[in-house]
Design a protein around this motif. Structure first.
Motif, PDB file in Angstrom:
ATOM      1  N   PRO B 299       0.837  -1.200   0.000  1.00  0.00           N
ATOM      2  CA  PRO B 299       0.000   0.000   0.000  1.00  0.00           C
ATOM      3  C   PRO B 299       0.876   1.255   0.000  1.00  0.00           C
ATOM      4  O   PRO B 299       2.046   1.211   0.366  1.00  0.00           O
ATOM      5  CB  PRO B 299      -0.785  -0.110   1.316  1.00  0.00           C
ATOM      6  CG  PRO B 299       0.151  -0.849   2.224  1.00  0.00           C
ATOM      7  CD  PRO B 299       0.855  -1.836   1.325  1.00  0.00           C
ATOM      8  N   SER B 300       0.267   2.361  -0.384  1.00  0.00           N
ATOM      9  CA  SER B 300       0.932   3.655  -0.427  1.00  0.00           C
ATOM     10  C   SER B 300      -0.192   4.685  -0.473  1.00  0.00           C
ATOM     11  O   SER B 300      -1.362   4.300  -0.624  1.00  0.00           O
ATOM     12  CB  SER B 300       1.813   3.739  -1.668  1.00  0.00           C
ATOM     13  OG  SER B 300       1.040   3.543  -2.842  1.00  0.00           O
ATOM     14  N   PRO B 304      -4.289   2.944  -1.349  1.00  0.00           N
ATOM     15  CA  PRO B 304      -4.740   2.663   0.022  1.00  0.00           C
ATOM     16  C   PRO B 304      -5.540   1.362   0.083  1.00  0.00           C
ATOM     17  O   PRO B 304      -5.962   0.841  -0.939  1.00  0.00           O
ATOM     18  CB  PRO B 304      -5.626   3.875   0.330  1.00  0.00           C
ATOM     19  CG  PRO B 304      -6.141   4.328  -0.998  1.00  0.00           C
ATOM     20  CD  PRO B 304      -5.046   4.033  -1.994  1.00  0.00           C
ATOM     21  N   TRP B 305      -5.752   0.859   1.295  1.00  0.00           N
ATOM     22  CA  TRP B 305      -6.527  -0.379   1.471  1.00  0.00           C
ATOM     23  C   TRP B 305      -8.010  -0.095   1.701  1.00  0.00           C
ATOM     24  O   TRP B 305      -8.842  -0.990   1.558  1.00  0.00           O
ATOM     25  CB  TRP B 305      -5.922  -1.212   2.612  1.00  0.00           C
ATOM     26  CG  TRP B 305      -4.684  -1.951   2.191  1.00  0.00           C
ATOM     27  CD1 TRP B 305      -4.255  -2.141   0.914  1.00  0.00           C
ATOM     28  CD2 TRP B 305      -3.727  -2.605   3.026  1.00  0.00           C
ATOM     29  NE1 TRP B 305      -3.084  -2.870   0.898  1.00  0.00           N
ATOM     30  CE2 TRP B 305      -2.743  -3.167   2.179  1.00  0.00           C
ATOM     31  CE3 TRP B 305      -3.599  -2.767   4.411  1.00  0.00           C
ATOM     32  CZ2 TRP B 305      -1.643  -3.885   2.674  1.00  0.00           C
ATOM     33  CZ3 TRP B 305      -2.510  -3.492   4.903  1.00  0.00           C
ATOM     34  CH2 TRP B 305      -1.542  -4.044   4.034  1.00  0.00           C
ATOM     35  N   GLU B 365      -4.215  -0.149  12.847  1.00  0.00           N
ATOM     36  CA  GLU B 365      -3.311   0.934  12.484  1.00  0.00           C
ATOM     37  C   GLU B 365      -1.883   0.378  12.442  1.00  0.00           C
ATOM     38  O   GLU B 365      -1.490  -0.386  13.318  1.00  0.00           O
ATOM     39  CB  GLU B 365      -3.423   2.037  13.545  1.00  0.00           C
ATOM     40  CG  GLU B 365      -2.873   3.359  13.112  1.00  0.00           C
ATOM     41  CD  GLU B 365      -3.305   4.477  14.057  1.00  0.00           C
ATOM     42  OE1 GLU B 365      -4.060   4.185  15.013  1.00  0.00           O
ATOM     43  OE2 GLU B 365      -2.890   5.605  13.836  1.00  0.00           O
ATOM     44  N   TRP B 404       5.139   4.400   5.885  1.00  0.00           N
ATOM     45  CA  TRP B 404       3.743   4.678   5.534  1.00  0.00           C
ATOM     46  C   TRP B 404       2.888   4.401   6.767  1.00  0.00           C
ATOM     47  O   TRP B 404       3.016   3.353   7.391  1.00  0.00           O
ATOM     48  CB  TRP B 404       3.241   3.802   4.391  1.00  0.00           C
ATOM     49  CG  TRP B 404       3.900   3.909   3.062  1.00  0.00           C
ATOM     50  CD1 TRP B 404       4.371   2.863   2.315  1.00  0.00           C
ATOM     51  CD2 TRP B 404       4.116   5.089   2.262  1.00  0.00           C
ATOM     52  NE1 TRP B 404       4.873   3.309   1.114  1.00  0.00           N
ATOM     53  CE2 TRP B 404       4.738   4.668   1.053  1.00  0.00           C
ATOM     54  CE3 TRP B 404       3.870   6.454   2.434  1.00  0.00           C
ATOM     55  CZ2 TRP B 404       5.105   5.558   0.032  1.00  0.00           C
ATOM     56  CZ3 TRP B 404       4.238   7.334   1.429  1.00  0.00           C
ATOM     57  CH2 TRP B 404       4.834   6.900   0.253  1.00  0.00           C
ATOM     58  N   HIS B 405       2.018   5.328   7.084  1.00  0.00           N
ATOM     59  CA  HIS B 405       1.083   5.165   8.198  1.00  0.00           C
ATOM     60  C   HIS B 405      -0.228   4.613   7.637  1.00  0.00           C
ATOM     61  O   HIS B 405      -0.936   5.299   6.893  1.00  0.00           O
ATOM     62  CB  HIS B 405       0.866   6.549   8.859  1.00  0.00           C
ATOM     63  CG  HIS B 405      -0.069   6.520  10.029  1.00  0.00           C
ATOM     64  ND1 HIS B 405      -0.578   7.669  10.572  1.00  0.00           N
ATOM     65  CD2 HIS B 405      -0.581   5.498  10.750  1.00  0.00           C
ATOM     66  CE1 HIS B 405      -1.366   7.355  11.590  1.00  0.00           C
ATOM     67  NE2 HIS B 405      -1.389   6.042  11.718  1.00  0.00           N
ATOM     68  N   ILE B 406      -0.544   3.356   7.968  1.00  0.00           N
ATOM     69  CA  ILE B 406      -1.811   2.751   7.541  1.00  0.00           C
ATOM     70  C   ILE B 406      -2.839   3.068   8.625  1.00  0.00           C
ATOM     71  O   ILE B 406      -2.697   2.633   9.768  1.00  0.00           O
ATOM     72  CB  ILE B 406      -1.703   1.214   7.392  1.00  0.00           C
ATOM     73  CG1 ILE B 406      -0.432   0.818   6.631  1.00  0.00           C
ATOM     74  CG2 ILE B 406      -2.964   0.647   6.737  1.00  0.00           C
ATOM     75  CD1 ILE B 406      -0.368   1.254   5.217  1.00  0.00           C
ATOM     76  N   LYS B 411      -6.628   4.302   4.759  1.00  0.00           N
ATOM     77  CA  LYS B 411      -5.891   5.394   4.114  1.00  0.00           C
ATOM     78  C   LYS B 411      -4.421   5.280   4.488  1.00  0.00           C
ATOM     79  O   LYS B 411      -4.081   4.781   5.559  1.00  0.00           O
ATOM     80  CB  LYS B 411      -6.444   6.754   4.554  1.00  0.00           C
ATOM     81  CG  LYS B 411      -7.699   7.167   3.807  1.00  0.00           C
ATOM     82  CD  LYS B 411      -8.060   8.601   4.119  1.00  0.00           C
ATOM     83  CE  LYS B 411      -9.387   8.957   3.446  1.00  0.00           C
ATOM     84  NZ  LYS B 411     -10.112   9.995   4.172  1.00  0.00           N
ATOM     85  N   VAL B 412      -3.559   5.791   3.603  1.00  0.00           N
ATOM     86  CA  VAL B 412      -2.118   5.677   3.820  1.00  0.00           C
ATOM     87  C   VAL B 412      -1.487   7.061   3.742  1.00  0.00           C
ATOM     88  O   VAL B 412      -1.764   7.831   2.813  1.00  0.00           O
ATOM     89  CB  VAL B 412      -1.478   4.750   2.763  1.00  0.00           C
ATOM     90  CG1 VAL B 412       0.023   4.623   2.987  1.00  0.00           C
ATOM     91  CG2 VAL B 412      -2.141   3.379   2.794  1.00  0.00           C
ATOM     92  N   GLU B 413      -0.660   7.375   4.736  1.00  0.00           N
ATOM     93  CA  GLU B 413      -0.001   8.685   4.771  1.00  0.00           C
ATOM     94  C   GLU B 413       1.504   8.531   4.919  1.00  0.00           C
ATOM     95  O   GLU B 413       1.992   7.626   5.597  1.00  0.00           O
ATOM     96  CB  GLU B 413      -0.536   9.517   5.961  1.00  0.00           C
ATOM     97  CG  GLU B 413      -1.967   9.968   5.784  1.00  0.00           C
ATOM     98  CD  GLU B 413      -2.430  10.883   6.919  1.00  0.00           C
ATOM     99  OE1 GLU B 413      -1.663  11.097   7.874  1.00  0.00           O
ATOM    100  OE2 GLU B 413      -3.577  11.360   6.827  1.00  0.00           O
TER     101      GLU B 413
END
Lengths: 222, 418
Positions: B299-300, B304-305, B365, B404-406, B411-413
């Protein structure tokens, strides 16, 4: 479909006829094959052809063309050909490169890397201006004009006097103030990271300190 | 018949375009609620013939897979860079039309009939080659990545750009076909004191760089083809320098001259630019090698997932300018613990390598990272390690482990950690 088959057939017949016709009694037999070395490809350039392209200049002065200029002359040419992007005094317009000032800023939060504060060799000025400037009209300046523009930028950076005549004999001898601060890549020693931790790698709890969406500077499709 | 068919196709395309405007993206079926099991136009009516598109183009439904620019990065798009859309790519090859571009004087359009490569300086016999001349020489085809030294350069002070296209997209990987520089050096006969080669482009920037003879004789090439076809103008048509594992700026495009010398030239692109300013005010020069690096592309932020709990493939790309990628580890907890990922292969030196890890996501998360290591034993460092040596002003050669923050909604940040 019919015409495709017909075409194939006629080509085959033609190829067979060609083989028979040539007879293959020439010298190109496999047992005579010897792998050749590369030769006879490329041509030798004339002195004039080399001279037409050989525009590079090195710190030891190799390549400096005959010519001369002063900052006083250079100021006029700079205003006409360069200031549109770089500003009248090399201070930079919009995001175009700043060429002057910045001395002492290299350790600051926003370092200003200019000719005076950063560049290690004066020769780079000549080499770059002569080949790439003015932006959009490269290679249109004469050697005299490049000496003059370089002199102006060096004077604005307080490296030469405004009335000093720069030429092919003295240009490479100009000592740039930041030269001693450059050193060759040492990453293989200073950054030889080899530890591959697999578990319990963090001694402190992990926390997020910055997140890109907060800045909101990522381009978005329209 | 033909005009009726074209009209129907035109109307269908128009409907698709209208859908794209409404949703902002052009994804297959996204704009229409109709069932895939209903009769479609393409089930029934004839498609275009073989003559309508002599050079093929991607599906209209992939129109979002394009290079993008970050306008605020540079003063002018003519001397600037665009980024490869890594999240949408598969395997390890970059399609020619998606290869990132960096020009210093715009994309030069060079007529090969009017172009020559000159080799002179400290040689026994200077030579000039046309493109046709070079193509008569023994050639090789090799897979290599090319990466701009500034890839990731916007992230030194903190997380800034929210997408792997922008954080890592100054890298591409292709098969290059051309002649080894060692072949050309043998033809001109380098004199014993010929230790450096200055490469120069024919574009308006006249880009020039100094390359040590040892590297020139090792694996450099003059390439005229990329992924089986002629170089694109944006990649230096009709010929470019290939300097495997070294920063992209040295891969001089539209190359027209190689001068052999006893010392380096200290050109603008190896002094004013492409030198690495450290926190103490000193600067590294000749930092040619691109360090071992990696990024998770899915993911990125682009992939996103989005509430899709369950099975996913974590996938990404790793590379090293020193040699071959030996392995990639994945962390789900911000670097506290690591799981070895699978390398997809083929694994080749100085080439992008794809890695994968299957994962069952329960909606938790996560802070996911990839960490590559190469066959020299070098392990990709953290931001903390790189900053402790370099500070935050070096611009170039950021190969820090990326996070990357899932989020629970998938959503991915792009984030940075301590």
């Amino acid at each position: 479909m019919f015409s495709w088959c017909k075409m194939m057939k006629s080509q085959t017949i033609f190829a067979v006829a060609a083989l028979v016709g040539l007879g293959f009694v020439g010298t190109a037999l496999a047992q005579d094959y010897q792998r050749p070395s590369v030769s006879g490809i490329g041509s030798v350039p004339s002195e004039a052809q080399i001279a037409a392209w050989d525009i590079d200049v090195r710190p030891d002065g190799l390549g400096l063309p005959i010519g001369s200029g002063t900052a006083e002359l250079g100021e006029e040419i700079f205003a006409d050909r360069c200031a549109q992007c770089h500003g009248d005094f090399g201070e930079g317009v919009d995001r175009w490169p700043v060429l002057t000032g910045g001395q002492g800023s290299l350790t600051e939060h926003r370092p200003e890397k200019t000719i005076g504060s950063y560049w290690p060799y004066s020769s780079t000025l000549f080499d770059y201006i002569y080949r790439a400037m003015p932006y959009g009209e490269a290679k249109s300046l004469t050697p005299d004009e490049v000496y003059a523009i370089s002199a102006y930028l060096l004077a604005e950076n307080e490296i030469v006097e405004r009335d000093q005549v720069l030429n092919q004999d003295n240009f490479a001898q100009i000592k740039m103030p930041n030269q001693a601060n450059f050193f060759a890549d040492d990453r293989s020693k200073s950054e030889a990271y080899t530890e591959r931790c697999m578990t319990n790698c963090k001694t402190e709890p992990v926390t997020i300190v910055s997140a890109a969406p907060e800045l909101d500077v990522t381009p978005e499709d329209e | 018949m033909t005009s009726a068919l074209n009209r129907r196709r035109f109307l269908a395309a128009g409907a698709a375009s209208a859908g794209a405007v409404a949703t902002g993206t052009l994804t297959a079926g996204a704009a229409k609620a109709a069932s895939p099991f209903e009769m479609k136009e393409w089930n029934q009516y004839l498609g275009a013939g073989v003559d309508d598109e002599p050079y093929g183009t991607p599906s209209d439904y992939e129109a979002h897979v394009v290079r993008r620019n970050v306008p605020w990065l540079t003063a002018d798009s003519v001397s600037s860079i665009n980024f490869t859309p890594l999240a949408d790519l598969e395997g390890f090859i970059t399609p020619n039309g998606l290869h990132f571009e960096r020009h210093h004087g715009g994309r030069a359009i060079v007529d090969p009939a009017e172009h020559r490569l000159m080799i002179h300086g400290l040689v026994e016999k200077p030579l000039v080659f046309s493109l046709e001349d070079l193509k008569r020489l023994p050639s090789i085809s090799r897979f290599y990545f090319i990466e701009c030294a500034a890839n990731g350069g916007m992230e030194w002070r903190g997380a800034q750009l929210n997408g792997c296209q922008f954080t890592h997209g100054m890298v591409s990987c292709c098969q290059y076909t051309g002649v080894k520089l060692s072949t050309l050096m043998e033809m001109v006969g380098v004199k014993p004191n010929g230790k450096w080669v200055m490469a120069e482009g024919a574009d308006a920037a006249g880009m020039n760089r100094s390359i040590p003879m040892e590297k020139v004789m090792d694996d450099c090439m003059i390439a005229w083809a990329q992924n089986g076809e002629a170089l694109r103008p944006g990649q230096g048509y009709p010929m470019r320098l290939v300097v495997p594992g070294f920063e992209g700026n040295m891969w001089v495009k539209w190359i027209r001259r190689l001068e052999i010398g006893d010392l380096p030239w200290f050109a603008r692109e190896e002094t004013s630019k492409y030198t690495d300013l450290l926190a103490d005010g000193r600067a590294r020069m000749f930092t040619w090698v691109q360090d071992c690096n990696s990024v998770i592309t899915r993911p990125s932020p682009e992939k996103p997932w989005l509430d899709r709990k369950g099975f996913h493939m974590i996938s990404g790309l790793a590379w090293s300018g020193r040699g071959a990628v030996k392995g990639v580890d994945i962390s789900l907890d911000g670097g506290n613990s690591w799981i070895p990922a699978d390398l997809e292969g083929p694994v080749m030196p100085k080439c992008l390598t794809r890695f994968n890890l299957p994962f069952e996501w329960q909606g938790q998360e996560m802070l996911i990272q990839s960490r590559a290591y190469d066959d020299t034993g070098y392990v990709q460092p953290t931001f903390a390690q790189n900053r402790s040596v370099r500070g935050v002003n070096s611009i170039y050669h950021n190969n820090s482990i990326h996070t990357w923050h899932i989020k629970p909604d998938g959503k991915v940040e792009n984030v940075q950690l301590v």
